[in-house]
Write a protein that holds these residues in place. Structure first.
Motif, PDB file in Angstrom:
ATOM      1  N   MET A  68       0.843  -1.195   0.000  1.00  0.00           N
ATOM      2  CA  MET A  68       0.000   0.000   0.000  1.00  0.00           C
ATOM      3  C   MET A  68       0.876   1.242   0.000  1.00  0.00           C
ATOM      4  O   MET A  68       2.013   1.198   0.481  1.00  0.00           O
ATOM      5  CB  MET A  68      -0.915  -0.007   1.224  1.00  0.00           C
ATOM      6  CG  MET A  68      -0.234   0.215   2.557  1.00  0.00           C
ATOM      7  SD  MET A  68      -1.365   0.172   3.966  1.00  0.00           S
ATOM      8  CE  MET A  68      -1.604  -1.606   4.114  1.00  0.00           C
ATOM      9  N   ASN A  69       0.371   2.338  -0.571  1.00  0.00           N
ATOM     10  CA  ASN A  69       1.150   3.568  -0.588  1.00  0.00           C
ATOM     11  C   ASN A  69       1.004   4.304   0.748  1.00  0.00           C
ATOM     12  O   ASN A  69       0.263   3.885   1.648  1.00  0.00           O
ATOM     13  CB  ASN A  69       0.730   4.467  -1.757  1.00  0.00           C
ATOM     14  CG  ASN A  69      -0.747   4.846  -1.706  1.00  0.00           C
ATOM     15  OD1 ASN A  69      -1.326   5.074  -0.636  1.00  0.00           O
ATOM     16  ND2 ASN A  69      -1.374   4.933  -2.875  1.00  0.00           N
ATOM     17  N   LEU A  70       1.692   5.447   0.865  1.00  0.00           N
ATOM     18  CA  LEU A  70       1.723   6.180   2.128  1.00  0.00           C
ATOM     19  C   LEU A  70       0.341   6.654   2.557  1.00  0.00           C
ATOM     20  O   LEU A  70      -0.040   6.537   3.728  1.00  0.00           O
ATOM     21  CB  LEU A  70       2.674   7.377   2.006  1.00  0.00           C
ATOM     22  CG  LEU A  70       2.881   8.206   3.279  1.00  0.00           C
ATOM     23  CD1 LEU A  70       3.441   7.331   4.396  1.00  0.00           C
ATOM     24  CD2 LEU A  70       3.810   9.380   2.993  1.00  0.00           C
ATOM     25  N   GLN A  71      -0.431   7.174   1.617  1.00  0.00           N
ATOM     26  CA  GLN A  71      -1.755   7.680   1.957  1.00  0.00           C
ATOM     27  C   GLN A  71      -2.669   6.552   2.429  1.00  0.00           C
ATOM     28  O   GLN A  71      -3.439   6.707   3.380  1.00  0.00           O
ATOM     29  CB  GLN A  71      -2.378   8.391   0.744  1.00  0.00           C
ATOM     30  CG  GLN A  71      -3.737   9.037   1.018  1.00  0.00           C
ATOM     31  CD  GLN A  71      -3.698  10.036   2.158  1.00  0.00           C
ATOM     32  OE1 GLN A  71      -2.737  10.783   2.316  1.00  0.00           O
ATOM     33  NE2 GLN A  71      -4.738  10.049   2.970  1.00  0.00           N
ATOM     34  N   GLU A  72      -2.584   5.405   1.757  1.00  0.00           N
ATOM     35  CA  GLU A  72      -3.393   4.259   2.159  1.00  0.00           C
ATOM     36  C   GLU A  72      -3.000   3.786   3.553  1.00  0.00           C
ATOM     37  O   GLU A  72      -3.856   3.377   4.353  1.00  0.00           O
ATOM     38  CB  GLU A  72      -3.225   3.127   1.142  1.00  0.00           C
ATOM     39  CG  GLU A  72      -3.865   3.423  -0.208  1.00  0.00           C
ATOM     40  CD  GLU A  72      -3.526   2.360  -1.242  1.00  0.00           C
ATOM     41  OE1 GLU A  72      -4.270   2.238  -2.230  1.00  0.00           O
ATOM     42  OE2 GLU A  72      -2.503   1.646  -1.060  1.00  0.00           O
ATOM     43  N   LYS A 107      -1.771   5.681   5.945  1.00  0.00           N
ATOM     44  CA  LYS A 107      -2.307   6.650   6.909  1.00  0.00           C
ATOM     45  C   LYS A 107      -3.792   6.389   7.174  1.00  0.00           C
ATOM     46  O   LYS A 107      -4.250   6.453   8.314  1.00  0.00           O
ATOM     47  CB  LYS A 107      -2.111   8.073   6.387  1.00  0.00           C
ATOM     48  CG  LYS A 107      -0.674   8.571   6.442  1.00  0.00           C
ATOM     49  CD  LYS A 107      -0.596  10.018   5.979  1.00  0.00           C
ATOM     50  CE  LYS A 107       0.827  10.551   6.070  1.00  0.00           C
ATOM     51  NZ  LYS A 107       0.912  11.977   5.649  1.00  0.00           N
ATOM     52  N   GLU A 108      -4.529   6.090   6.108  1.00  0.00           N
ATOM     53  CA  GLU A 108      -5.964   5.835   6.261  1.00  0.00           C
ATOM     54  C   GLU A 108      -6.204   4.571   7.093  1.00  0.00           C
ATOM     55  O   GLU A 108      -7.108   4.543   7.938  1.00  0.00           O
ATOM     56  CB  GLU A 108      -6.612   5.695   4.884  1.00  0.00           C
ATOM     57  CG  GLU A 108      -6.644   7.009   4.091  1.00  0.00           C
ATOM     58  CD  GLU A 108      -7.181   6.825   2.686  1.00  0.00           C
ATOM     59  OE1 GLU A 108      -7.490   5.664   2.317  1.00  0.00           O
ATOM     60  OE2 GLU A 108      -7.285   7.831   1.956  1.00  0.00           O
ATOM     61  N   LYS A 109      -5.381   3.552   6.870  1.00  0.00           N
ATOM     62  CA  LYS A 109      -5.545   2.310   7.618  1.00  0.00           C
ATOM     63  C   LYS A 109      -5.199   2.525   9.081  1.00  0.00           C
ATOM     64  O   LYS A 109      -5.862   1.981   9.985  1.00  0.00           O
ATOM     65  CB  LYS A 109      -4.670   1.210   7.022  1.00  0.00           C
ATOM     66  CG  LYS A 109      -4.933  -0.153   7.661  1.00  0.00           C
ATOM     67  CD  LYS A 109      -4.301  -1.271   6.859  1.00  0.00           C
ATOM     68  CE  LYS A 109      -4.671  -2.628   7.469  1.00  0.00           C
ATOM     69  NZ  LYS A 109      -4.119  -3.759   6.696  1.00  0.00           N
ATOM     70  N   ILE A 110      -4.156   3.320   9.327  1.00  0.00           N
ATOM     71  CA  ILE A 110      -3.774   3.621  10.704  1.00  0.00           C
ATOM     72  C   ILE A 110      -4.898   4.357  11.420  1.00  0.00           C
ATOM     73  O   ILE A 110      -5.230   4.065  12.572  1.00  0.00           O
ATOM     74  CB  ILE A 110      -2.472   4.460  10.742  1.00  0.00           C
ATOM     75  CG1 ILE A 110      -1.291   3.604  10.272  1.00  0.00           C
ATOM     76  CG2 ILE A 110      -2.208   4.987  12.151  1.00  0.00           C
ATOM     77  CD1 ILE A 110      -0.029   4.386  10.042  1.00  0.00           C
ATOM     78  N   GLN A 111      -5.510   5.322  10.732  1.00  0.00           N
ATOM     79  CA  GLN A 111      -6.615   6.070  11.331  1.00  0.00           C
ATOM     80  C   GLN A 111      -7.768   5.140  11.678  1.00  0.00           C
ATOM     81  O   GLN A 111      -8.416   5.280  12.717  1.00  0.00           O
ATOM     82  CB  GLN A 111      -7.093   7.164  10.359  1.00  0.00           C
ATOM     83  CG  GLN A 111      -6.079   8.272  10.093  1.00  0.00           C
ATOM     84  CD  GLN A 111      -5.936   9.237  11.264  1.00  0.00           C
ATOM     85  OE1 GLN A 111      -6.375   8.963  12.368  1.00  0.00           O
ATOM     86  NE2 GLN A 111      -5.326  10.379  11.017  1.00  0.00           N
ATOM     87  N   LEU A 164       0.053  12.154  11.336  1.00  0.00           N
ATOM     88  CA  LEU A 164      -1.332  11.764  11.099  1.00  0.00           C
ATOM     89  C   LEU A 164      -2.325  12.872  11.413  1.00  0.00           C
ATOM     90  O   LEU A 164      -3.408  12.928  10.857  1.00  0.00           O
ATOM     91  CB  LEU A 164      -1.684  10.538  11.951  1.00  0.00           C
ATOM     92  CG  LEU A 164      -0.797   9.311  11.735  1.00  0.00           C
ATOM     93  CD1 LEU A 164      -1.161   8.236  12.736  1.00  0.00           C
ATOM     94  CD2 LEU A 164      -0.956   8.794  10.319  1.00  0.00           C
ATOM     95  N   THR A 165      -1.956  13.736  12.337  1.00  0.00           N
ATOM     96  CA  THR A 165      -2.885  14.805  12.730  1.00  0.00           C
ATOM     97  C   THR A 165      -2.187  16.151  12.669  1.00  0.00           C
ATOM     98  O   THR A 165      -1.778  16.597  11.616  1.00  0.00           O
ATOM     99  CB  THR A 165      -3.420  14.538  14.140  1.00  0.00           C
ATOM    100  OG1 THR A 165      -2.318  14.363  15.046  1.00  0.00           O
ATOM    101  CG2 THR A 165      -4.263  13.277  14.176  1.00  0.00           C
TER     102      THR A 165
END
Length: 219
Positions: free
Chosen positions: A1-5, A7-11, A46-47
């Motif tokens: 997964m790329n970086l944005q994906e 971040k979304e999964k972490i959130q 992330l924030t």
């Protein structure tokens, strides 16, 4: 997964860590930390940035005394450090019960306190059937094993993550905190080799057992 994906999964994992289901919450929390380590992301990535936040001191749900669960001080120190926070305690005048507090930026505290409270729960669960004289040995072994697990995770080439306590947190501690967290003294050192060894093993597995189950379930 790329970086944005990532971040979304972490959130999503962080959101699930608020689940009333204790095992689901811990699995999500550990998965979030693993992903953050893999992609070298901090809470600030992330924030908000740390400079835009104020350092906070939060009370946890954990209490202890020098006679009861004296190992909790060392555990709080370890987990706070690994989550870019600092630990301390407060107590009422002439009272033995100590209330554990964590100091750090808000997002770091969210993860730190959850990880700390779950680790205390894990130790209590595993020593519930042990002789009182062996509880300290097991708990200190668990802390040592958990430190080894954190160090291995932080040094792994694929998941390198260096937890650094921000200078704002350090300055806050120096200027406002009176009672810093204690390490177990000589009276509370481990003296049952078997219980200590079992504690080390459980501590080393603490960070990975939930993650492995989660990954097997999604395979």
């Amino acid at each position: 997964m790329n970086l944005q994906e990532a971040k979304e999964k972490i959130q999503k994992c962080l959101a699930l860590s608020d689940s009333p289901n204790e095992h689901e919450a811990q699995t999500a929390l550990l998965m979030a930390r693993k992903l953050m380590a893999s992609y070298k992301l901090s809470d600030a990535d992330l924030t908000k940035t740390p400079s835009s936040l104020e350092v906070e001191k939060r009370l946890t749900s954990i209490t202890y005394s020098r006679r009861r669960d004296a190992w909790i001080g060392a555990l709080a120190n370890l987990i706070a450090e690994k989550h870019c926070c600092s630990s301390c305690y407060t107590h009422e005048y002439n009272k033995q019960t100590r209330f554990v507090e964590m100091i750090g930026f808000p997002d770091d505290l969210d993860l730190c306190i959850r990880a700390f409270e779950y680790a205390v729960y894990a130790v209590h669960t595993n020593i519930i059937y042990r002789k009182p004289a062996h509880e300290m040995s097991y708990a200190l072994g668990f802390i040592n094993g958990l430190k080894k697990a954190y160090d291995h995770q932080d040094e792994c080439e694929e998941t390198a993550l260096v937890a650094i306590i921000p200078k704002e947190v350090t300055e806050y501690v120096k200027s406002t905190v009176k009672f810093l967290k204690e390490e177990p003294n000589e009276r509370t050192r481990a003296y049952c080799a078997t219980s200590y060894s079992l504690g080390v093993l459980d501590g080393k597995n603490h960070l990975t057992k939930k993650i492995c189950k989660a990954e097997e379930g999604s395979a």
